[in-house]
Write a protein that holds these residues in place. Structure first.
Motif, PDB file in Angstrom:
ATOM      1  N   ALA A  41       4.012 -29.262   9.347  1.00  6.82           N
ATOM      2  CA  ALA A  41       3.625 -29.918   8.095  1.00  6.82           C
ATOM      3  C   ALA A  41       4.420 -31.201   7.887  1.00  6.82           C
ATOM      4  CB  ALA A  41       3.827 -28.960   6.917  1.00  6.82           C
ATOM      5  N   ALA A  42       5.704 -31.179   8.254  1.00  5.08           N
ATOM      6  CA  ALA A  42       6.539 -32.380   8.111  1.00  5.08           C
ATOM      7  C   ALA A  42       6.049 -33.493   9.037  1.00  5.08           C
ATOM      8  CB  ALA A  42       7.998 -32.038   8.413  1.00  5.08           C
ATOM      9  N   ALA A  43       5.719 -33.142  10.287  1.00  2.00           N
ATOM     10  CA  ALA A  43       5.233 -34.148  11.230  1.00  2.00           C
ATOM     11  C   ALA A  43       3.895 -34.717  10.772  1.00  2.00           C
ATOM     12  CB  ALA A  43       5.101 -33.532  12.626  1.00  2.00           C
ATOM     13  N   LEU A  44       3.021 -33.877  10.243  1.00  4.56           N
ATOM     14  CA  LEU A  44       1.731 -34.356   9.759  1.00  4.56           C
ATOM     15  C   LEU A  44       1.903 -35.270   8.544  1.00  4.56           C
ATOM     16  CD1 LEU A  44      -0.383 -31.078  10.063  1.00  4.56           C
ATOM     17  CD2 LEU A  44      -0.518 -33.100  11.522  1.00  4.56           C
ATOM     18  N   ALA A  45       2.827 -34.919   7.658  1.00  4.03           N
ATOM     19  CA  ALA A  45       3.088 -35.766   6.490  1.00  4.03           C
ATOM     20  C   ALA A  45       3.618 -37.126   6.917  1.00  4.03           C
ATOM     21  CB  ALA A  45       4.083 -35.072   5.558  1.00  4.03           C
ATOM     22  N   HIS A  46       4.448 -37.153   7.947  1.00  2.80           N
ATOM     23  CA  HIS A  46       4.966 -38.419   8.474  1.00  2.80           C
ATOM     24  C   HIS A  46       3.823 -39.301   8.975  1.00  2.80           C
ATOM     25  CE1 HIS A  46       7.679 -41.046  10.845  1.00  2.80           C
ATOM     26  NE2 HIS A  46       6.663 -41.051  11.689  1.00  2.80           N
ATOM     27  N   GLU A  47       2.904 -38.713   9.720  1.00  2.00           N
ATOM     28  CA  GLU A  47       1.799 -39.502  10.268  1.00  2.00           C
ATOM     29  C   GLU A  47       0.852 -39.983   9.177  1.00  2.00           C
ATOM     30  OE1 GLU A  47       1.786 -40.582  13.278  1.00  2.00           O
ATOM     31  OE2 GLU A  47       3.647 -39.483  13.552  1.00  2.00           O
ATOM     32  N   ARG A  48       0.600 -39.138   8.195  1.00  9.97           N
ATOM     33  CA  ARG A  48      -0.285 -39.575   7.102  1.00  9.97           C
ATOM     34  C   ARG A  48       0.359 -40.672   6.277  1.00  9.97           C
ATOM     35  NH1 ARG A  48      -1.398 -33.681   6.855  1.00  9.97           N
ATOM     36  NH2 ARG A  48      -3.405 -33.407   7.931  1.00  9.97           N
ATOM     37  N   ALA A  49       1.680 -40.716   6.247  1.00  7.96           N
ATOM     38  CA  ALA A  49       2.363 -41.812   5.556  1.00  7.96           C
ATOM     39  C   ALA A  49       2.089 -43.142   6.250  1.00  7.96           C
ATOM     40  CB  ALA A  49       3.872 -41.541   5.504  1.00  7.96           C
ATOM     41  N   HIS A  50       2.017 -43.136   7.576  1.00 10.76           N
ATOM     42  CA  HIS A  50       1.659 -44.356   8.316  1.00 10.76           C
ATOM     43  C   HIS A  50       0.254 -44.826   7.946  1.00 10.76           C
ATOM     44  CE1 HIS A  50       5.124 -44.866  10.823  1.00 10.76           C
ATOM     45  NE2 HIS A  50       5.007 -43.699  11.419  1.00 10.76           N
ATOM     46  N   ILE A  51      -0.682 -43.884   7.862  1.00  9.70           N
ATOM     47  CA  ILE A  51      -2.067 -44.251   7.564  1.00  9.70           C
ATOM     48  C   ILE A  51      -2.184 -44.760   6.139  1.00  9.70           C
ATOM     49  CG2 ILE A  51      -4.395 -43.336   7.288  1.00  9.70           C
ATOM     50  CD1 ILE A  51      -3.823 -41.423   9.590  1.00  9.70           C
ATOM     51  N   THR A  52      -1.582 -44.041   5.193  1.00 11.73           N
ATOM     52  CA  THR A  52      -1.666 -44.433   3.782  1.00 11.73           C
ATOM     53  C   THR A  52      -1.011 -45.786   3.539  1.00 11.73           C
ATOM     54  OG1 THR A  52      -1.631 -42.101   3.126  1.00 11.73           O
ATOM     55  CG2 THR A  52      -1.136 -43.727   1.425  1.00 11.73           C
ATOM     56  N   GLY A  53       0.123 -46.038   4.190  1.00 13.53           N
ATOM     57  CA  GLY A  53       0.843 -47.286   4.003  1.00 13.53           C
ATOM     58  C   GLY A  53       0.282 -48.458   4.785  1.00 13.53           C
ATOM     59  N   ARG A  54      -0.762 -48.240   5.588  1.00 10.72           N
ATOM     60  CA  ARG A  54      -1.357 -49.298   6.411  1.00 10.72           C
ATOM     61  C   ARG A  54      -0.283 -50.021   7.236  1.00 10.72           C
ATOM     62  NH1 ARG A  54      -6.626 -50.277   4.831  1.00 10.72           N
ATOM     63  NH2 ARG A  54      -7.218 -49.374   2.825  1.00 10.72           N
ATOM     64  N   HIS A  55       0.554 -49.231   7.868  1.00  8.04           N
ATOM     65  CA  HIS A  55       1.678 -49.786   8.605  1.00  8.04           C
ATOM     66  C   HIS A  55       1.242 -50.592   9.818  1.00  8.04           C
ATOM     67  CE1 HIS A  55       4.647 -46.612   6.813  1.00  8.04           C
ATOM     68  NE2 HIS A  55       4.205 -47.487   5.934  1.00  8.04           N
ATOM     69  N   HIS A  56       0.039 -50.360  10.293  1.00  4.68           N
ATOM     70  CA  HIS A  56      -0.415 -51.116  11.471  1.00  4.68           C
ATOM     71  C   HIS A  56      -0.546 -52.608  11.166  1.00  4.68           C
ATOM     72  CE1 HIS A  56      -4.050 -50.335   9.164  1.00  4.68           C
ATOM     73  NE2 HIS A  56      -4.698 -51.247   9.875  1.00  4.68           N
ATOM     74  N   LEU A  57      -0.733 -52.968   9.902  1.00  8.61           N
ATOM     75  CA  LEU A  57      -0.837 -54.380   9.553  1.00  8.61           C
ATOM     76  C   LEU A  57       0.510 -55.081   9.724  1.00  8.61           C
ATOM     77  CD1 LEU A  57      -3.092 -54.167   6.360  1.00  8.61           C
ATOM     78  CD2 LEU A  57      -3.772 -54.662   8.718  1.00  8.61           C
ATOM     79  N   LEU A  58       1.601 -54.421   9.308  1.00  4.00           N
ATOM     80  CA  LEU A  58       2.923 -55.020   9.462  1.00  4.00           C
ATOM     81  C   LEU A  58       3.323 -55.096  10.934  1.00  4.00           C
ATOM     82  CD1 LEU A  58       5.031 -53.578   6.496  1.00  4.00           C
ATOM     83  CD2 LEU A  58       4.365 -55.945   6.900  1.00  4.00           C
ATOM     84  N   VAL A  59       2.945 -54.091  11.712  1.00  3.45           N
ATOM     85  CA  VAL A  59       3.232 -54.140  13.151  1.00  3.45           C
ATOM     86  C   VAL A  59       2.500 -55.312  13.789  1.00  3.45           C
ATOM     87  CG1 VAL A  59       2.903 -52.941  15.336  1.00  3.45           C
ATOM     88  CG2 VAL A  59       3.745 -51.688  13.355  1.00  3.45           C
ATOM     89  N   ALA A  60       1.237 -55.499  13.419  1.00  4.19           N
ATOM     90  CA  ALA A  60       0.470 -56.622  13.968  1.00  4.19           C
ATOM     91  C   ALA A  60       1.074 -57.956  13.545  1.00  4.19           C
ATOM     92  CB  ALA A  60      -0.990 -56.529  13.506  1.00  4.19           C
ATOM     93  N   ALA A  61       1.547 -58.051  12.307  1.00  2.41           N
ATOM     94  CA  ALA A  61       2.171 -59.289  11.845  1.00  2.41           C
ATOM     95  C   ALA A  61       3.455 -59.575  12.610  1.00  2.41           C
ATOM     96  CB  ALA A  61       2.456 -59.205  10.347  1.00  2.41           C
ATOM     97  N   ALA A  62       4.276 -58.546  12.834  1.00  4.79           N
ATOM     98  CA  ALA A  62       5.519 -58.740  13.587  1.00  4.79           C
ATOM     99  C   ALA A  62       5.223 -59.153  15.021  1.00  4.79           C
ATOM    100  CB  ALA A  62       6.349 -57.451  13.558  1.00  4.79           C
ATOM    101  N   ARG A 112      -1.303 -46.492  23.097  1.00  2.10           N
ATOM    102  CA  ARG A 112      -1.022 -47.797  22.491  1.00  2.10           C
ATOM    103  C   ARG A 112      -1.735 -47.922  21.157  1.00  2.10           C
ATOM    104  NH1 ARG A 112      -2.720 -52.389  26.398  1.00  2.10           N
ATOM    105  NH2 ARG A 112      -2.101 -53.561  24.535  1.00  2.10           N
ATOM    106  N   SER A 113      -1.105 -48.671  20.238  1.00  2.00           N
ATOM    107  CA  SER A 113      -1.657 -48.925  18.901  1.00  2.00           C
ATOM    108  C   SER A 113      -1.704 -47.680  18.038  1.00  2.00           C
ATOM    109  CB  SER A 113      -3.062 -49.541  18.991  1.00  2.00           C
ATOM    110  OG  SER A 113      -3.032 -50.735  19.741  1.00  2.00           O
ATOM    111  N   ALA A 114      -0.913 -46.652  18.388  1.00  2.00           N
ATOM    112  CA  ALA A 114      -0.813 -45.442  17.577  1.00  2.00           C
ATOM    113  C   ALA A 114       0.634 -45.258  17.155  1.00  2.00           C
ATOM    114  CB  ALA A 114      -1.306 -44.226  18.354  1.00  2.00           C
ATOM    115  N   PHE A 115       0.835 -44.477  16.095  1.00  2.00           N
ATOM    116  CA  PHE A 115       2.185 -44.149  15.619  1.00  2.00           C
ATOM    117  C   PHE A 115       2.477 -42.714  15.993  1.00  2.00           C
ATOM    118  CE2 PHE A 115       0.911 -47.538  12.691  1.00  2.00           C
ATOM    119  CZ  PHE A 115       2.031 -48.350  12.708  1.00  2.00           C
ATOM    120  N   ALA A 116       3.627 -42.488  16.639  1.00  4.35           N
ATOM    121  CA  ALA A 116       4.014 -41.139  17.044  1.00  4.35           C
ATOM    122  C   ALA A 116       5.172 -40.658  16.193  1.00  4.35           C
ATOM    123  CB  ALA A 116       4.406 -41.112  18.521  1.00  4.35           C
ATOM    124  N   ALA A 117       5.165 -39.354  15.867  1.00  2.43           N
ATOM    125  CA  ALA A 117       6.240 -38.785  15.054  1.00  2.43           C
ATOM    126  C   ALA A 117       7.561 -38.770  15.806  1.00  2.43           C
ATOM    127  CB  ALA A 117       5.872 -37.369  14.618  1.00  2.43           C
TER     128      ALA A 117
END
Length: 303
Positions: free
Chosen positions: A174-195, A250-255
């Motif tokens: 459950a903790a690992a799943l919550a971590h991954e859903r935080a990436h999706i909710t926060g749209r973290h891929h946009l900041l990674v692409a910007a960096a 690639r282009s994925a977030f891993a716990a």
């Protein structure tokens, strides 16, 4: 030299060199990752704007240059009528500014498009070989290696290997799943692409060089903090330990991943939330205060 060049030049040096150097060497950044991410994002936006203003100020007349400085400092964009009334020199200045902005913007769009193509292809494979588990609200992939990762963006989904389901306890999973859903909710891929875009557009710039390594790590820590709202520190830390060797496409977030050991130590080490934020705000205020003499000088000189 036109004295109005001083403001964008100062902002370029401040956000491109000084602030990144301070943030990457600070301790508060990893204790307050969301604040640090805000600083990195603000530095990127201000640097891009100042870098675009710099060549424009160099070709403008004194009167037009002062007017541009006033608009930039008051965040007052020109109206359509003013744009249509531009003379030849002002049109050249606008073209130079847009050309500078096009470099990081184009790199950002290319990074997003490339990452999206990779995620779409992987999502297509998952539809064939994976199975959706409604209890986990995730796609389960048959693989003995424990791994939990997510695909952000339009192809958003959380993926869990069968090895992770068998290895992790329910609380750890459950903790690992919550971590991954935080990436999706926060749209973290946009900041990674910007960096990544800044690193590609300005490879020798300290902002790009330091930010390219700091931003992904801070995003993982920010996702850890969000996951801790729904799980215990022990559950998340032990989940990271079990998933440390797991890999993600690639282009994925891993716990897990190479940053797992550092993040485990951070999660298990108690710290005060207030003091890091105060130190971060002090760093931001000190950087902003350094620009005051240039702004005052540009506004005080005669037009």
């Amino acid at each position: 030299m036109n004295h109005h060049v001083l403001v964008p030049l100062g902002l370029v040096l401040l956000t491109g060199c000084l602030v990144p150097w301070l943030v990457v060497r600070s301790r508060w950044a990893q204790q307050a990752p969301r604040l640090a991410l805000g600083v990195w994002a603000a530095c990127g936006a201000v640097f891009a704007g100042a870098a675009a203003l710099l060549p424009a100020q160099m070709v403008l007349t004194r009167e037009s240059s002062h007017r541009l400085t006033d608009m930039a400092l008051t965040l007052r964009p020109p109206g359509p009528g003013r744009l249509l009334a531009l003379d030849g020199r002002e049109t050249l200045a606008l073209s130079l500014a847009l050309a500078v902005l096009a470099v990081p913007a184009g790199a950002f769009v290319r990074r997003l498009a490339r990452a999206r193509r990779v995620r779409v292809r992987h999502a297509g494979v998952l539809r064939l070989v994976g199975r959706y588990d409604p209890a986990l609200r995730a796609t389960v992939l048959d693989d003995e290696r424990p791994a939990v990762y997510c695909l952000p963006g339009r192809s958003r989904r959380v993926v869990v290997t069968s090895g992770a389901v068998h290895t992790l306890t329910p609380d750890q999973l459950a903790a690992a799943l919550a971590h991954e859903r935080a990436h999706i909710t926060g749209r973290h891929h946009l900041l990674v692409a910007a960096a990544e875009a800044f690193a590609a557009a300005f490879p020798r710039l300290p902002l790009a060089r330091h930010g390219g390594g700091a931003v992904p790590l801070l995003l993982e820590m920010a996702a850890d903090d969000r996951a801790l709202r729904r799980c215990t520190r022990d559950a998340l830390a032990t989940a990271l330990y079990a998933l440390a060797s797991g890999r993600a496409p690639r282009s994925a977030f891993a716990a897990g991943g190479p940053s797992a050991a550092l993040r485990m130590r951070r999660i298990l080490m108690p710290h005060s939330a207030g003091h890091p934020v105060l130190r971060g705000l002090f760093t931001i205020a000190a950087a902003a205060f350094a620009m005051t003499p240039l702004i005052v000088a540009c506004c005080a000189f005669p037009r």
